[in-house]
Design a protein around this motif. Sequence first.
Motif, PDB file in Angstrom:
ATOM      1  N   LEU A 106       0.828  -1.197   0.000  1.00 13.44           N
ATOM      2  CA  LEU A 106       0.000   0.000   0.000  1.00 13.44           C
ATOM      3  C   LEU A 106       0.868   1.254   0.000  1.00 13.44           C
ATOM      4  CD1 LEU A 106      -2.651  -0.872   2.773  1.00 13.44           C
ATOM      5  CD2 LEU A 106      -2.877  -1.201   0.302  1.00 13.44           C
ATOM      6  N   TRP A 107       2.016   1.160   0.675  1.00 12.70           N
ATOM      7  CA  TRP A 107       2.903   2.282   0.914  1.00 12.70           C
ATOM      8  C   TRP A 107       3.536   2.801  -0.368  1.00 12.70           C
ATOM      9  CZ3 TRP A 107       7.245   1.554   5.132  1.00 12.70           C
ATOM     10  CH2 TRP A 107       7.690   2.800   5.554  1.00 12.70           C
ATOM     11  N   HIS A 108       4.011   1.884  -1.194  1.00 11.69           N
ATOM     12  CA  HIS A 108       4.611   2.257  -2.492  1.00 11.69           C
ATOM     13  C   HIS A 108       4.289   1.143  -3.482  1.00 11.69           C
ATOM     14  CE1 HIS A 108       7.077   3.774  -5.619  1.00 11.69           C
ATOM     15  NE2 HIS A 108       7.852   4.531  -4.873  1.00 11.69           N
ATOM     16  N   PRO A 109       3.116   1.206  -4.121  1.00 12.59           N
ATOM     17  CA  PRO A 109       2.671   0.101  -4.984  1.00 12.59           C
ATOM     18  C   PRO A 109       3.534  -0.134  -6.211  1.00 12.59           C
ATOM     19  CG  PRO A 109       1.223   2.008  -5.197  1.00 12.59           C
ATOM     20  CD  PRO A 109       2.120   2.291  -4.028  1.00 12.59           C
ATOM     21  N   ARG A 110       4.399   0.798  -6.555  1.00 14.22           N
ATOM     22  CA  ARG A 110       5.242   0.644  -7.736  1.00 14.22           C
ATOM     23  C   ARG A 110       6.658   0.174  -7.396  1.00 14.22           C
ATOM     24  NH1 ARG A 110       3.315   3.029 -12.336  1.00 14.22           N
ATOM     25  NH2 ARG A 110       5.428   3.373 -13.107  1.00 14.22           N
ATOM     26  N   ALA A 111       6.935  -0.036  -6.102  1.00 13.45           N
ATOM     27  CA  ALA A 111       8.309  -0.400  -5.729  1.00 13.45           C
ATOM     28  C   ALA A 111       8.397  -1.439  -4.618  1.00 13.45           C
ATOM     29  CB  ALA A 111       9.091   0.851  -5.312  1.00 13.45           C
ATOM     30  N   HIS A 112       7.381  -1.566  -3.770  1.00 11.97           N
ATOM     31  CA  HIS A 112       7.462  -2.499  -2.647  1.00 11.97           C
ATOM     32  C   HIS A 112       7.014  -3.896  -3.061  1.00 11.97           C
ATOM     33  CE1 HIS A 112       7.312   0.776   0.713  1.00 11.97           C
ATOM     34  NE2 HIS A 112       8.409   0.830  -0.036  1.00 11.97           N
ATOM     35  N   VAL A 113       7.815  -4.880  -2.692  1.00 11.48           N
ATOM     36  CA  VAL A 113       7.577  -6.262  -3.110  1.00 11.48           C
ATOM     37  C   VAL A 113       7.119  -7.138  -1.944  1.00 11.48           C
ATOM     38  CG1 VAL A 113       8.656  -8.334  -4.093  1.00 11.48           C
ATOM     39  CG2 VAL A 113       9.220  -6.063  -5.016  1.00 11.48           C
TER      40      VAL A 113
END
Length: 257
Positions: A106-113
């Motif tokens: 949720l925090w960084h949908p384009r970078a957190h895995v």
Amino acid sequence: MKSYLGYRGDDFSADFAEFYDPEMSALPGHVVEALEHGPQAEPTLPAFDDIVALRADGYQQTENGYGVLRDGGIQVSVRTDMPGVTPAMWDWWFGWHGSDSRRYKLWHPRAHVSARWGDGDGDGGYVGRTSLVEEYLGSSFTRPAIQFVPPSDLGLSDLGDGVAICARLGSSDVPVDVGWLVHQVRTTPDGSEMRSRFWMGGRHVAVRGGNRLADRVVRPVAARQLPDPRDLMVHCAQEMNHLAAFLPELFTRFSRQ
């Protein structure tokens, strides 16, 4: 369990999945200006040895910027304005998100895995625990170990209604630490602001349980694996602004569960 970027299939059945939004806002103007300015001279950057200066009112010379230090390390600073957000909401978030990769995304949908606690336990506090995450910084895939420490370890306790999230930064793959982070959250007339600080590389590299000789051997290797400070600055600005937009509602819905 296989890790991957974004939400898939059953991820959308989570009771908080409605907050997952892969569309992220543009970077704040003050961050764009700092990126356009380029790297700063070391004397203008916040010094790790003067970290207690975060306790003072007002602002430091560089609230948004980055630079390479003389010892080969890097420093990154980012300010995030967060209307409607309280420091207590961020204190809750850091304990809540680490037990479920779907929350972390949720925090960084384009970078957190992915994210999990090193102790294998679930929800709870974060101080004294290690968050093992997988994420992208720019195009680089990384697996940091974020070891949360009491703010008092860095001289940042007793901040009134503010909070300081402090952590030793290291690797999930090898027993090496490479730096420190601080996210100081303090109230403002319309909510709060976060002042993020990163110091990585150089004298902050150390082998866990090692000695000075081991540190000297590892330091040049670690220096080649430090993130690009621009990528780190952009990543921090993106994730903090993105989450701040819906953190009040998320906190209201899930903080008492």
